[in-house]
Enzyme design. Structure first.
Site, PDB file in Angstrom:
ATOM      1  N   HIS A 155     122.339 -28.342  41.811  1.00 44.91           N
ATOM      2  CA  HIS A 155     122.551 -27.780  40.461  1.00 44.91           C
ATOM      3  C   HIS A 155     123.696 -26.685  40.812  1.00 44.91           C
ATOM      4  O   HIS A 155     123.903 -25.924  41.663  1.00 44.91           O
ATOM      5  CB  HIS A 155     121.218 -26.991  40.058  1.00 44.91           C
ATOM      6  CG  HIS A 155     121.095 -26.391  38.872  1.00 44.91           C
ATOM      7  ND1 HIS A 155     121.939 -25.077  38.463  1.00 44.91           N
ATOM      8  CD2 HIS A 155     120.549 -26.841  37.771  1.00 44.91           C
ATOM      9  CE1 HIS A 155     121.459 -25.010  37.350  1.00 44.91           C
ATOM     10  NE2 HIS A 155     120.740 -25.944  36.806  1.00 44.91           N
ATOM     11  N   HIS A 202     120.905 -31.323  32.803  1.00 44.86           N
ATOM     12  CA  HIS A 202     120.240 -30.332  32.084  1.00 44.86           C
ATOM     13  C   HIS A 202     120.946 -29.964  30.853  1.00 44.86           C
ATOM     14  O   HIS A 202     122.237 -29.520  30.743  1.00 44.86           O
ATOM     15  CB  HIS A 202     120.083 -29.001  32.940  1.00 44.86           C
ATOM     16  CG  HIS A 202     119.181 -28.956  34.124  1.00 44.86           C
ATOM     17  ND1 HIS A 202     118.959 -27.919  34.899  1.00 44.86           N
ATOM     18  CD2 HIS A 202     118.414 -30.068  34.483  1.00 44.86           C
ATOM     19  CE1 HIS A 202     117.975 -28.134  35.606  1.00 44.86           C
ATOM     20  NE2 HIS A 202     117.598 -29.378  35.676  1.00 44.86           N
ATOM     21  N   HIS A 248     116.572 -24.051  29.291  1.00 46.86           N
ATOM     22  CA  HIS A 248     115.755 -22.904  28.826  1.00 46.86           C
ATOM     23  C   HIS A 248     115.872 -22.745  27.269  1.00 46.86           C
ATOM     24  O   HIS A 248     116.619 -23.123  26.661  1.00 46.86           O
ATOM     25  CB  HIS A 248     116.886 -21.688  29.367  1.00 46.86           C
ATOM     26  CG  HIS A 248     116.900 -21.618  30.761  1.00 46.86           C
ATOM     27  ND1 HIS A 248     117.904 -20.747  31.447  1.00 46.86           N
ATOM     28  CD2 HIS A 248     116.331 -22.296  31.871  1.00 46.86           C
ATOM     29  CE1 HIS A 248     117.846 -20.877  32.723  1.00 46.86           C
ATOM     30  NE2 HIS A 248     116.792 -21.819  33.019  1.00 46.86           N
ATOM     31  N   TYR A 252     111.030 -20.681  29.424  1.00 47.48           N
ATOM     32  CA  TYR A 252     110.263 -21.999  29.784  1.00 47.48           C
ATOM     33  C   TYR A 252     108.898 -22.151  28.535  1.00 47.48           C
ATOM     34  O   TYR A 252     108.037 -22.472  29.210  1.00 47.48           O
ATOM     35  CB  TYR A 252     109.816 -22.294  31.205  1.00 47.48           C
ATOM     36  CG  TYR A 252     111.130 -22.707  31.900  1.00 47.48           C
ATOM     37  CD1 TYR A 252     111.484 -23.961  31.866  1.00 47.48           C
ATOM     38  CD2 TYR A 252     112.042 -21.860  32.624  1.00 47.48           C
ATOM     39  CE1 TYR A 252     112.591 -24.441  32.615  1.00 47.48           C
ATOM     40  CE2 TYR A 252     112.991 -22.267  33.344  1.00 47.48           C
ATOM     41  CZ  TYR A 252     113.449 -23.479  33.327  1.00 47.48           C
ATOM     42  OH  TYR A 252     114.402 -23.886  34.114  1.00 47.48           O
TER      43      TYR A 252
END
Length: 345
Positions: free
Chosen positions: A196, A263, A309, A322
């Site tokens: 990430h 993501h 998010h 979250y």
């Protein structure tokens, strides 16, 4: 389309998540094993059974944390790397195919405010560079995501002191050493390692950060030239730097087969090294989510993607970033874009 779940203690339950249209997978981890210790195969299988019993696929782990001794390059890293390899083998034995991880020193994703009120009344994570510059991680007065609460003030001070002489190049060396040890194990276990990017993609508190842009990702995949050495491409973390064009990154690294996890979230850049997290909708932020999904579609991406998010909306309270509602809206929005792309091709 997948959704992150924080285990049995998560107020967003699997029963709630299963009501979101179009979700097929759960992304999770084992959260109570100390960093650096082996994840027992029995615990891994229990997690998989719990998720699959609710009708979801369970193939993605986010994350298996990397011990600080590995990032620092200390002699004790040998034990922690050996443990990491055992965990990967156990995960592969249980049928997991993707492991997300990061190599950020000390702090994971960091924000200056967890409940900034936007004009519509929703609460969002934001980052203001001036605020962060005035923070002192040694005071203990702040507790933000990415700040490991297990450290005492003295422990945090000692850890930061250890990083005083760790340059970006030294951190790159330590990452390469780590990958050279774990990627052969990942290959044998059938697991794609997906790093990430740093969040945000610049140094905080003087610590080195090395996964920030295209050049860094290019260097990463060549440290160990294996298809199992890949990327979690996070539009939100990379996208706060205007120099990072997310659709181009997706097309470039996707065609190389190195994007193993996506993501997808939007952000609104509000100044130099300042941003707030918006809804997923393109019009609400600085990123064109249609172009991002179009890029994934063009490369024929068939791996896991998840909404990232979300804001807190409709009075929801929970883990910052979250909650259920805004991430659910994001998942449906992204799936709607994907369905449209399928129908017009």
């Amino acid at each position: 389309m997948t959704f992150r779940w924080y285990g049995d203690s998560d107020p967003v339950t699997l029963d709630k998540i299963r009501q979101i249209p179009g979700l097929t997978g759960i992304v999770s981890a084992i959260y109570d094993v100390p960093v650096g210790e082996v994840w027992p195969i029995e615990r891994i299988l229990a997690l998989k059974h719990t998720v699959e019993s609710h009708g979801f696929q369970c193939e993605v782990i986010e994350s298996v944390p990397v011990h600080e001794d590995i990032k620092l390059g200390l002699p004790s890293r040998e034990r922690y790397i050996a443990n990491y390899c055992t965990t990967l083998s156990n995960l592969g034995q249980a049928g997991f195919t993707t492991v997300c991880y990061n190599f950020m020193p000390v702090f994971d994703w960091t924000r200056s405010d967890l409940d900034h009120k936007l004009p519509d009344g929703s609460l969002a994570l934001i980052y203001r560079q001036a605020t962060v510059e005035n923070m002192n991680p040694l005071t203990g007065e702040l507790s933000l995501p990415g700040w490991d609460a297990s450290y005492t003030k003295e422990g945090m001070k000692a850890l930061l002191e250890q990083y005083r002489n760790v340059t970006e190049e030294k951190l790159w060396d330590n990452l390469q050493y780590f990958l050279e040890k774990i990627i052969p194990v990942a290959e044998q276990a059938g697991i794609n390692m997906a790093i990430h990017s740093d969040d945000p993609p610049w140094s905080i508190f003087g610590l080195p950060r090395i996964i920030k842009n295209k050049a860094d990702l290019e260097r990463l995949i060549h440290l160990v030239d294996s298809p199992n050495n890949g990327i979690t491409l996070c539009s939100g973390s990379l996208g706060v730097d205007p120099e990072n064009h997310i659709p181009d990154l997706i097309r470039y690294f996707g065609k190389l087969g190195r994007i193993h996890f996506g993501h997808c979230r939007n952000i609104k850049i509000t100044g130099n090294k300042c941003f707030e997290e918006s809804s997923h909708r393109s019009a609400d932020g600085s990123l064109d989510m249609v172009e991002i999904m179009k890029a994934y579609h063009e490369i024929g991406f068939n791996g896991p993607i998840r909404p990232d998010h979300g804001r807190m909306i409709w009075g929801e309270a929970g883990k910052p970033g979250y909650g259920l509602y805004d991430r659910a809206l994001g998942a449906v929005y992204l799936n709607g874009i994907w369905e449209t792309l399928n129908k017009i091709e």
